[in-house]
Design an enzyme around this catalytic site. Structure first.
Site, PDB file in Angstrom:
ATOM      1  N   ILE A 252      39.595  10.203  23.247  1.00  0.00           N
ATOM      2  CA  ILE A 252      38.869  10.935  24.294  1.00  0.00           C
ATOM      3  C   ILE A 252      37.476  10.327  24.294  1.00  0.00           C
ATOM      4  CG2 ILE A 252      37.966  13.141  25.075  1.00  0.00           C
ATOM      5  CD1 ILE A 252      40.384  14.492  23.847  1.00  0.00           C
TER       6      ILE A 252
ATOM      7  N   TYR B 204      38.633  20.062  18.159  1.00  0.00           N
ATOM      8  CA  TYR B 204      37.584  19.042  18.317  1.00  0.00           C
ATOM      9  C   TYR B 204      36.651  19.153  17.136  1.00  0.00           C
ATOM     10  CZ  TYR B 204      33.744  16.393  20.567  1.00  0.00           C
ATOM     11  OH  TYR B 204      32.748  15.494  20.873  1.00  0.00           O
TER      12      TYR B 204
ATOM     13  N   ARG C 179      27.335  17.532  15.777  1.00  0.00           N
ATOM     14  CA  ARG C 179      26.835  18.559  16.689  1.00  0.00           C
ATOM     15  C   ARG C 179      27.001  19.973  16.140  1.00  0.00           C
ATOM     16  NH1 ARG C 179      25.625  17.316  22.072  1.00  0.00           N
ATOM     17  NH2 ARG C 179      25.992  15.133  22.646  1.00  0.00           N
TER      18      ARG C 179
ATOM     19  N   THR D 249      31.157  18.661  25.844  1.00  0.00           N
ATOM     20  CA  THR D 249      29.718  18.510  25.612  1.00  0.00           C
ATOM     21  C   THR D 249      29.144  17.359  26.435  1.00  0.00           C
ATOM     22  OG1 THR D 249      30.304  17.284  23.607  1.00  0.00           O
ATOM     23  CG2 THR D 249      29.649  19.570  23.334  1.00  0.00           C
ATOM     24  N   THR D 250      29.949  16.307  26.681  1.00  0.00           N
ATOM     25  CA  THR D 250      29.486  15.217  27.539  1.00  0.00           C
ATOM     26  C   THR D 250      29.254  15.717  28.961  1.00  0.00           C
ATOM     27  OG1 THR D 250      30.630  13.593  26.184  1.00  0.00           O
ATOM     28  CG2 THR D 250      30.049  12.896  28.395  1.00  0.00           C
TER      29      THR D 250
ATOM     30  N   LYS E  54      40.795  15.986  18.311  1.00  0.00           N
ATOM     31  CA  LYS E  54      39.846  14.916  18.611  1.00  0.00           C
ATOM     32  C   LYS E  54      38.941  14.812  17.393  1.00  0.00           C
ATOM     33  CE  LYS E  54      36.009  13.568  21.640  1.00  0.00           C
ATOM     34  NZ  LYS E  54      35.144  13.939  22.777  1.00  0.00           N
TER      35      LYS E  54
ATOM     36  N   TYR F  99      26.455  25.912  14.585  1.00  0.00           N
ATOM     37  CA  TYR F  99      25.264  26.618  14.099  1.00  0.00           C
ATOM     38  C   TYR F  99      25.553  27.622  12.985  1.00  0.00           C
ATOM     39  CZ  TYR F  99      20.606  28.618  13.996  1.00  0.00           C
ATOM     40  OH  TYR F  99      19.364  29.030  13.585  1.00  0.00           O
TER      41      TYR F  99
END
Length: 294
Positions: free
Chosen positions: A212, A142, A147, A53-54, A170, A116
């Protein structure tokens, strides 16, 4: 699925959740990408994470994702392991990506939990089992509820840790008790990785194997030193480095990630600060504060 019968060696130390550099016209800046790869490797990080996402994965095309991975493999040339991000809130679509992505030369896949649609814990287990069976390389879970709007509980993580092709997580929930429960009960060869830069020393003290990191894009040497110190039980050194980075951390997220860290990378001359809509480039005021903090 990875049928080697054993898990890959642990990703101990610092991994970098890499940004994707863009030009002023919002095309992928592959020269900036190569500079960023070298900057992080020369800073001493242990591995690189592409297409997270980064890296603004929601706004890069399939062709761009493939080229970013191809260029990284070619340019890194085995200097450090590469981890690649694959995920979706459509399990079948994510499964298909494992069949269509060239994962040769990729050490593991980082897969964010579905966003979502807010699946149940049983649904999350079924989702990850499908992906683990489809993947030719090991998977790192993750968990980032901020998010995804859902949380992989400690109990779910520990269930998933029993799958031979799921090698770690993560953890970016910020829930210390949850992280401690994972650390206390996980298999010895299952990786607990911090997903929150500031919690890295604390989580390592409780059994995590590394981080991370977002900030390591701009501060790879300092973050690698911090993580290695904590892993060596030198928490005085780790704290000293952490406290030096502390004023910068809120600036990285004030206008969303990776807006702040890209502004820092621009100030350091590594790559530009451009991001793609719906994100906006850092405001002048934020850039000024980041420069002063640097």
């Amino acid at each position: 699925m990875n049928n080697s019968g054993s898990r890959l060696p642990a990703f101990h130390g610092t991994g970098v959740a890499l940004v994707t550099p863009f030009t002023a016209a919002f095309a992928v800046d592959y020269d900036g990408w190569r500079r960023l790869l070298d900057f992080c490797i020369d800073g001493g990080v242990e591995y690189l994470v592409i297409n997270g996402t980064t890296g603004e994965s929601p706004t890069t095309s399939a062709a761009e994702k493939a080229e970013l991975l191809r260029v990284a493999k070619e340019h890194v040339a085995g200097r450090v392991p590469l981890v690649y991000g694959i995920g979706s809130n459509d399990t079948a679509a994510a499964e298909e990506l494992f069949h269509t992505t060239d994962l040769h030369g990729v050490a593991a896949v980082l897969s964010a939990s579905p966003a979502y649609n807010k699946p149940s814990q049983a649904g999350l287990i079924a989702h990850y089992h499908r992906l683990a069976e489809a993947s030719p390389v090991p998977i790192i879970l993750y968990n980032v509820p901020g998010r995804t709007a859902s949380n992989l509980t400690a109990e779910t993580t520990l269930r998933l840790a029993q799958h031979p092709n799921i090698i770690g997580i993560k953890e970016a929930s910020g829930l210390m008790e949850q992280c401690l429960t994972i650390a206390a009960h996980k298999p010895k060869d299952f990786l607990l990785l911090s997903g929150d830069d500031l919690l890295t020393p604390a989580l390592i003290a409780c059994g995590a194997e590394g981080i991370i990191s977002v900030m390591a894009n701009a501060f790879p040497k300092r973050f690698a030193e911090l993580t290695r110190a904590a892993l060596a039980d030198d928490f005085a050194t780790a704290r000293d480095i952490l406290f030096r980075l502390l004023p910068l951390n809120p600036l990285m997220y004030e206008e969303s990630n990776p807006v702040g860290v890209k502004a820092a990378l621009e100030a350091l001359g590594v790559c530009g600060a451009a991001v793609r809509l719906p994100l906006l480039e850092a405001t002048g005021g934020l850039k000024d504060r980041i420069r002063r903090a640097l």
